[in-house]
Design an enzyme around this catalytic site. Structure first.
Site, PDB file in Angstrom:
ATOM      1  N   GLU A 135       7.193   3.265  -4.872  1.00  8.46           N
ATOM      2  CA  GLU A 135       6.642   4.023  -3.793  1.00  8.46           C
ATOM      3  C   GLU A 135       7.097   3.153  -2.741  1.00  8.46           C
ATOM      4  O   GLU A 135       7.064   2.055  -3.025  1.00  8.46           O
ATOM      5  CB  GLU A 135       5.729   4.482  -4.308  1.00  8.46           C
ATOM      6  CG  GLU A 135       4.595   2.692  -4.146  1.00  8.46           C
ATOM      7  CD  GLU A 135       3.270   3.285  -5.359  1.00  8.46           C
ATOM      8  OE1 GLU A 135       2.411   3.178  -4.679  1.00  8.46           O
ATOM      9  OE2 GLU A 135       3.078   2.560  -6.198  1.00  8.46           O
ATOM     10  N   LYS A 179       5.910   1.689   0.409  1.00  4.25           N
ATOM     11  CA  LYS A 179       4.449   0.152   1.181  1.00  4.25           C
ATOM     12  C   LYS A 179       4.130   0.412   2.753  1.00  4.25           C
ATOM     13  O   LYS A 179       4.547   0.613   3.642  1.00  4.25           O
ATOM     14  CB  LYS A 179       5.398  -1.907   0.973  1.00  4.25           C
ATOM     15  CG  LYS A 179       4.673  -2.066   1.512  1.00  4.25           C
ATOM     16  CD  LYS A 179       4.992  -3.417   1.248  1.00  4.25           C
ATOM     17  CE  LYS A 179       4.021  -4.880   1.400  1.00  4.25           C
ATOM     18  NZ  LYS A 179       3.251  -4.873   2.935  1.00  4.25           N
ATOM     19  N   ARG A 230      -4.546  -2.864   2.395  1.00  4.85           N
ATOM     20  CA  ARG A 230      -4.441  -2.349   1.085  1.00  4.85           C
ATOM     21  C   ARG A 230      -5.993  -2.541   0.659  1.00  4.85           C
ATOM     22  O   ARG A 230      -7.204  -3.653   1.505  1.00  4.85           O
ATOM     23  CB  ARG A 230      -4.303  -3.729   0.195  1.00  4.85           C
ATOM     24  CG  ARG A 230      -4.725  -3.737  -0.449  1.00  4.85           C
ATOM     25  CD  ARG A 230      -3.283  -3.346  -1.741  1.00  4.85           C
ATOM     26  NE  ARG A 230      -3.713  -3.517  -3.224  1.00  4.85           N
ATOM     27  CZ  ARG A 230      -2.816  -4.506  -3.674  1.00  4.85           C
ATOM     28  NH1 ARG A 230      -1.868  -5.486  -3.616  1.00  4.85           N
ATOM     29  NH2 ARG A 230      -2.640  -4.504  -4.672  1.00  4.85           N
ATOM     30  N   ARG A 233      -8.389  -6.127   0.710  1.00  4.12           N
ATOM     31  CA  ARG A 233      -7.595  -6.911  -0.620  1.00  4.12           C
ATOM     32  C   ARG A 233      -8.569  -8.185  -0.955  1.00  4.12           C
ATOM     33  O   ARG A 233      -8.317  -8.547  -1.881  1.00  4.12           O
ATOM     34  CB  ARG A 233      -5.893  -7.002  -0.084  1.00  4.12           C
ATOM     35  CG  ARG A 233      -5.842  -7.861   1.205  1.00  4.12           C
ATOM     36  CD  ARG A 233      -4.250  -8.264   1.033  1.00  4.12           C
ATOM     37  NE  ARG A 233      -4.027  -8.768   0.717  1.00  4.12           N
ATOM     38  CZ  ARG A 233      -2.591  -9.860   0.437  1.00  4.12           C
ATOM     39  NH1 ARG A 233      -1.992  -8.754   0.776  1.00  4.12           N
ATOM     40  NH2 ARG A 233      -2.499 -10.551  -0.073  1.00  4.12           N
ATOM     41  N   GLU A 235      -4.058   2.411  -0.061  1.00  3.58           N
ATOM     42  CA  GLU A 235      -3.016   2.016   0.622  1.00  3.58           C
ATOM     43  C   GLU A 235      -4.720   2.709   2.026  1.00  3.58           C
ATOM     44  O   GLU A 235      -5.184   3.885   2.057  1.00  3.58           O
ATOM     45  CB  GLU A 235      -2.142   1.956   1.830  1.00  3.58           C
ATOM     46  CG  GLU A 235      -1.861   0.961   2.297  1.00  3.58           C
ATOM     47  CD  GLU A 235      -1.800   0.164   2.188  1.00  3.58           C
ATOM     48  OE1 GLU A 235      -1.306  -0.606   3.376  1.00  3.58           O
ATOM     49  OE2 GLU A 235      -1.727  -0.422   1.354  1.00  3.58           O
ATOM     50  N   LYS A 279       8.225  -6.587  -3.663  1.00  4.60           N
ATOM     51  CA  LYS A 279       7.563  -5.813  -2.433  1.00  4.60           C
ATOM     52  C   LYS A 279       9.333  -6.147  -1.774  1.00  4.60           C
ATOM     53  O   LYS A 279       9.616  -7.084  -1.475  1.00  4.60           O
ATOM     54  CB  LYS A 279       6.979  -5.980  -1.642  1.00  4.60           C
ATOM     55  CG  LYS A 279       6.707  -7.663  -1.342  1.00  4.60           C
ATOM     56  CD  LYS A 279       5.579  -8.252  -1.152  1.00  4.60           C
ATOM     57  CE  LYS A 279       5.480  -9.663   0.259  1.00  4.60           C
ATOM     58  NZ  LYS A 279       4.513 -10.147   0.549  1.00  4.60           N
TER      59      LYS A 279
END
Length: 564
Positions: free
Chosen positions: A247, A249, A254, A269, A294, A417
């Site tokens: 998916e 980024k 976050r 986060r 996000e 990532k």
């Protein structure tokens, strides 16, 4: 304060992660309550004093020291706390009975009215020696800068618990049992938002004197799962595309959106609550559970660039006009809890299926599903990464194993990532300023610029990392050897068409900015290379930068405009 000052001093001079852990662990084991609890709150960033401002400290020292002398000293040292700690003159006839304790300082500052704070700080500075003064000022201003993250401090706290405490056999004849097992940092993070400084109940649990604080408060924060950067050459040959969901980024922040038992909260986060800055998002969320996702500005269902979201960050309150101009929402990519059930132990495939069902049934447009990226091979996915159809709002890809549970921290393997390559330009060094902490003796903060049509330089950004310690020494020498003017702590460096230092600058994004003379602002700029070999006249132009910005805003691919 003496033990806390010694801890901060040693942490600031220690580069090793493991050595920092040992220093904090030993301090927490040896220091009684409540001092160690306040120290842990300071190390994790959970202790702030709104009335103790740097301007107040400057006012205090300028009342004791000639302001010109202080200004020269501050310019030389480069750090306010260190300058005041070294320069502070106690009254000649003052003989303090004792140094203040850490808890005493904290209690007084938390109770003090704004007009009382300066006198309190002056009294403590009189009673302390230079190292203690430095620690005091770092504490009250919140600028510790000792290279210790909040998670590392919590990891050190987990280490104070004995691995096991043996219990005698029970009357039924069973073998002796162990009452305690080692604590992982995720165990502390799970209860962190259920305990308050100075954490007496937390330490009682860690030392085996009490039960674990309950993590079951509604609306609580769950420790986040993080991804590791993928090494294309090493990792991809070992991985199968069929095992991983892909998916985008997203280029937002976050967040964790939680609605449980009538409690609704939005966390960053790191667990900081940001609900007040996004009341429109909170009012538009209607579910029972905890969602990982996000936060972005969403226009017509499409994520906007990070610069749009930045207009709403770090605000205590927001008005209707700003919310209308920058409508925020959450792109969800994981479901941690639903209708009272903790889902984190389930595989990603099952969590994803439940998340899709939740979002499908959710009203309004404040919650959307982060779509999966369809791909058949790593090569095909690489082509999408280089030129994503979603444009500026994606900074790369996430790869997540379908069978992975949601684990706190950054485990190696389940999540990766794969960020896009950064933008790169060549710019000319224009100004330099001293750093802080270990860098206070070096000019380590660099303002750089590009050429305009008129043949002048205009600043486009500032960078203070990306170079080695040896390169820092070389840069510092260049600044000192080629300073042409000074503006307080800032040095203007010789920068002409026929003479100047070119820095290759890497950065993650650009946005238009009316606050900057150039009209642009960079996201996460850093020095990727020092171009000792390149003439200043061959650095990039403002037209190059604006062309790159136009390409980013139109959703074009990554462009490196460094001229070779």
């Amino acid at each position: 304060m003496r033990a806390f000052a010694e801890l901060l001093d040693r942490l600031s001079l220690t580069a090793s992660r493991n050595a920092k852990l040992v220093l904090v662990r030993d301090y927490l084991k040896a220091t009684p309550d409540p001092d160690r609890g306040w120290a842990l709150a300071a190390l994790t960033g959970d202790l702030t004093f709104t009335a103790a401002k740097p301007a107040l400290i400057r006012k205090a020292v300028e009342g004791r020291v000639d302001p010109v002398l202080f200004g020269w000293s501050y310019d030389y040292v480069g750090d306010l706390a260190e300058t005041v700690a070294l320069l502070w003159p106690s009254p000649a006839d003052y003989r303090p009975n004792r140094e203040p304790e850490l808890a005493e300082v904290v209690d007084a500052l938390l109770r003090a009215k704004r007009g009382e704070v300066q006198l309190l700080i002056e009294g403590w500075l009189d009673a302390l020696k230079p190292k203690g003064r430095w620690a005091l000022l770092k504490l009250v201003t919140g600028g510790l800068r000792i290279g210790l993250s909040a998670r590392l401090a919590k990891t050190a706290a987990a280490m104070i618990r004995p691995a096991a405490i043996a219990q005698p056999p029970d009357p039924e004849g069973d073998e002796a049992q162990t009452a305690l097992t080692a604590v992982d940092v995720s165990d502390i993070e799970e209860v962190w938002h259920a305990v308050d400084p100075p954490y007496a109940d937390l330490f009682a649990w860690l030392e085996g004197r009490a039960e674990r604080p309950s993590p079951d408060a509604p609306g609580r924060f769950r420790p986040v799962m993080l991804a590791v950067a993928i090494d294309e050459a090493v990792d991809f040959p070992k991985l199968s595309p069929a095992d991983y969901a892909a998916e985008w980024k997203w280029d937002g922040i976050r967040v964790q959106a939680v609605r449980e038992g009538g409690v609704a909260r939005l966390y960053s986060r790191t667990g900081d609550e940001i609900s007040a800055a996004f009341p429109d998002v909170m009012e538009g969320l209607d579910f029972d559970g905890a969602i990982d996702g996000e936060l972005l500005v969403l226009r017509d269902g499409r994520p906007a660039p990070f610069g749009d979201l930045q207009q709403r960050l770090n605000r205590k309150a927001v008005d209707a006009k700003l919310m209308a101009a920058h409508p925020a929402g959450v792109l969800a990519y994981d479901l941690l809890a639903w209708n009272g059930e903790d889902l984190r132990a389930l595989p990603l495939a099952e969590r994803r299926a439940r998340l899709e069902a939740l979002v499908d049934a959710h009203p309004g447009d404040r919650l959307r599903l982060s779509p999966l990226v369809d791909y058949a091979s790593w090569e095909a996915l690489g082509r999408l990464r280089a030129d994503p159809p979603v444009g500026a709002a994606a900074e790369g890809l996430m790869l997540k194993r379908w069978d992975s549970p949601y684990l706190a921290g950054r485990p190696k393997g389940p999540w990766f990532k794969w960020k896009r390559d950064p933008h790169v330009i060549d710019a000319v060094l224009m100004y330099a300023q001293r750093g802080h902490g270990k860098r206070s003796s070096f000019y380590s903060d660099y303002t750089f610029g590009v050429w305009t049509d008129e043949g002048a330089l205009t600043p486009v950004g500032k960078a203070y990392f990306g170079f080695t310690d040896e390169e820092l020494k070389q840069l510092d020498k260049f600044v000192r050897d080629h300073t042409v003017d000074r503006f307080g702590p800032v040095r203007s460096v010789r920068a002409e068409r026929d003479f100047g230092l070119v820095l290759e600058i890497a950065f993650e994004g650009l946005q238009r900015s009316s606050r900057h003379k150039s009209g642009v602002a960079m996201r996460f700029p850093r020095v990727s290379r020092i171009r000792w070999d390149k003439p200043a006249r061959e650095a990039n132009t403002l037209d190059d930068v604006m062309d790159l910005l136009d390409a980013i805003e139109s959703g074009g691919g990554r462009i490196a405009v460094a001229s070779g």
